[in-house]
Design a protein around this motif. Sequence first.
Motif, short mmCIF file in Angstrom:
data_model
loop_
_atom_site.label_atom_id
_atom_site.label_comp_id
_atom_site.label_asym_id
_atom_site.label_seq_id
_atom_site.Cartn_x
_atom_site.Cartn_y
_atom_site.Cartn_z
N TYR A 186 36.13 39.77 33.23
CA TYR A 186 37.54 40.14 33.05
C TYR A 186 37.86 40.21 31.56
CZ TYR A 186 38.92 39.99 37.95
OH TYR A 186 39.05 40.25 39.29
N ASP A 187 38.51 41.30 31.19
CA ASP A 187 38.74 41.58 29.78
C ASP A 187 40.22 41.67 29.43
OD1 ASP A 187 37.64 41.94 27.32
OD2 ASP A 187 36.72 43.86 27.73
N LYS A 188 41.05 41.96 30.44
CA LYS A 188 42.46 42.24 30.16
C LYS A 188 43.41 41.21 30.75
CE LYS A 188 41.60 47.26 30.34
NZ LYS A 188 41.95 48.52 31.07
N ALA A 189 43.14 40.77 31.97
CA ALA A 189 44.13 39.92 32.63
C ALA A 189 43.46 39.00 33.64
CB ALA A 189 45.17 40.78 33.34
N MET A 190 44.06 37.82 33.80
CA MET A 190 43.63 36.87 34.82
C MET A 190 44.84 36.45 35.66
SD MET A 190 40.55 34.59 33.36
CE MET A 190 39.09 35.38 32.69
N PHE A 191 44.55 35.96 36.84
CA PHE A 191 45.52 35.66 37.88
C PHE A 191 46.04 36.97 38.50
CE2 PHE A 191 46.07 31.93 34.97
CZ PHE A 191 45.52 30.98 35.79
N HIS A 192 46.50 36.87 39.72
CA HIS A 192 46.92 38.06 40.46
C HIS A 192 48.04 38.83 39.76
CE1 HIS A 192 44.51 37.38 44.08
NE2 HIS A 192 44.88 36.10 44.07
N ASP A 193 48.87 38.11 39.02
CA ASP A 193 50.00 38.77 38.36
C ASP A 193 49.77 38.96 36.86
OD1 ASP A 193 50.23 36.16 37.44
OD2 ASP A 193 52.07 35.72 38.55
N GLY A 194 48.58 38.62 36.37
CA GLY A 194 48.27 38.82 34.96
C GLY A 194 49.07 37.93 34.03
N ARG A 195 49.46 36.77 34.50
CA ARG A 195 50.25 35.89 33.63
C ARG A 195 49.43 35.28 32.51
NH1 ARG A 195 49.60 33.34 38.50
NH2 ARG A 195 48.92 31.16 38.54
N LEU A 196 48.13 35.49 32.54
CA LEU A 196 47.27 35.20 31.40
C LEU A 196 46.60 36.52 31.04
CD1 LEU A 196 44.99 32.15 30.86
CD2 LEU A 196 44.16 34.44 30.31
N GLU A 197 46.83 36.99 29.81
CA GLU A 197 46.36 38.33 29.48
C GLU A 197 45.97 38.47 28.02
OE1 GLU A 197 49.56 41.20 30.06
OE2 GLU A 197 51.00 39.55 29.96
N ASN A 198 45.09 39.41 27.80
CA ASN A 198 44.62 39.78 26.48
C ASN A 198 45.64 40.71 25.85
OD1 ASN A 198 43.26 40.87 24.27
ND2 ASN A 198 41.40 41.38 25.39
N LEU A 199 46.21 40.33 24.73
CA LEU A 199 47.25 41.13 24.08
C LEU A 199 46.69 42.12 23.07
CD1 LEU A 199 50.09 38.50 23.53
CD2 LEU A 199 49.79 40.12 25.41
N ALA A 200 45.37 42.18 22.94
CA ALA A 200 44.78 43.15 22.01
C ALA A 200 45.00 44.56 22.54
CB ALA A 200 43.28 42.88 21.84
#
Length: 490
Positions: free
Chosen positions: A140-154
């Motif tokens: 996973y490179d962009k988002a984690m958790f089903h709702d993407g509440r942890l995400e790569n801001l790059a």
Amino acid sequence: MKKSLLALSMGVLLSACGASDESSPEELVAEVKEIVKAQNLKPFTEEQLAHFPNIDTPLADLGKKLFFSKSLSGDMDTACASCHHPFLGGGDDLSLSVGVGAVNPELLGPGRLHDAAAEHHDGGPTVPRNAPTTFNIAFYDKAMFHDGRLENLADEPLNNGQGAPIRTPDSPFNTVDLNAGSNMTAAQARFPVTSPEEMKGFEFAAGEDNATLRDMLAARLREETDELENTTWFDEFVKGLQVSDTTPVKELITYDHIALALGEYQRSQIFVNTPWQRFLEGNDDALSDSQLRGAKLFFNAPSDGGFNCVACHSGSFMTDEAFHVVAIPQIGRGKGNGENGDDDFGRYRETKIDGEKYAFRTPHLLNVTATGPWGHSGAYNDLTDIVRHHLDPEYAISIYDTNDLQFGMQLDNWQNNTQLALEQLQQLQANGTSKLVKLNYNDEQLADVVSFLGALTDPCVENKECVAPWIPSPAEDVDGTLLIAEFESN
């Protein structure tokens, strides 16, 4: 019975809608090779996989022991592995998890129930979303958790989540969490311990913020409280972090180091030796004829007779990591949304963008046959059923059968909530912003797509002996709280 008759009659009707693929075996191989070339699909390379830790490395080994230790839960009754066990596909084989307060904390998977005397008991599962597999989480490179509440801001994805500026639930939306580090897998490991239903419980660290809670867990492992004694955590951290045994314990056993080790353990769970991988490497015999036909359906656009699954399940990892409204039946407790609080607005909870209400991150499909139930709510226990849902959500919802769901599943408002998600999907389809298109299909085509999905599974994940290195033995119990899993089938 009425639903079964409807499904049968609709299946007969739909069987007349799709054309059979009469290509020869040689033609199928050539046609799929053309698709691979056109899609620029590549196998995972040794160089790429070399960036991930081996389970035998000291830090991953430390993470393994932490992952199975119940000392990281508030009431010391739950481990990370309670919901993400290697024998259960890196998940828990449940639609929705029962975290803390289980009748038998050691019993995992089907049969795990919430204790009637526990907090917030309502007879059903306690965690509102399906536990995703930890297998291949490292990609996973962009988002984690089903709702993407942890995400790569790059602006651009960076090296499978390594070196990323990360936003987490501890920071405002679109704002870097300066305490998250730059490793998405390790950053993710900071949060299950903060969820009352998953690991925290309802009394431990009551009223404290997440940072304080994590410090309290680290202090427990340092034996600064009276909860644990005569542990060997100090020695394990010295070995895992490869530092001097003169390192002060408060510098050694920190939650940052706990999260790092947990992350490395999960990043070591790379299972990509699939028939599809072998086909991409040039083995023309790796796939059956049914799997080859399924690949054509999976990758081809509807104009070419395909289902265009690749519109969202793209690349080697089989996901765009974006958020889409699919209208999976909304079962379970929900996330506190909607009129009755048992709905789940998905990505909208983070972005407050109307078009993202009921949108959830596209899951990857590696090892998909071993990682069900499927959907953000775990609504589908049968892989064929969720594939059918993607081809015609309205029809799939109309025949959805709740009779075989997990014991005690909360269903009071599932139809109304699901209808709202379906209406959102239909609106997005009408204005051309949804990638999901209602398609005709026949039973043979459906079976071929499911067969192709089977080609995405590494046989190792279905072999207990093969995944055993990711499970600590009883002799590796560091503090007396090691989860020794039991399964109903035993």
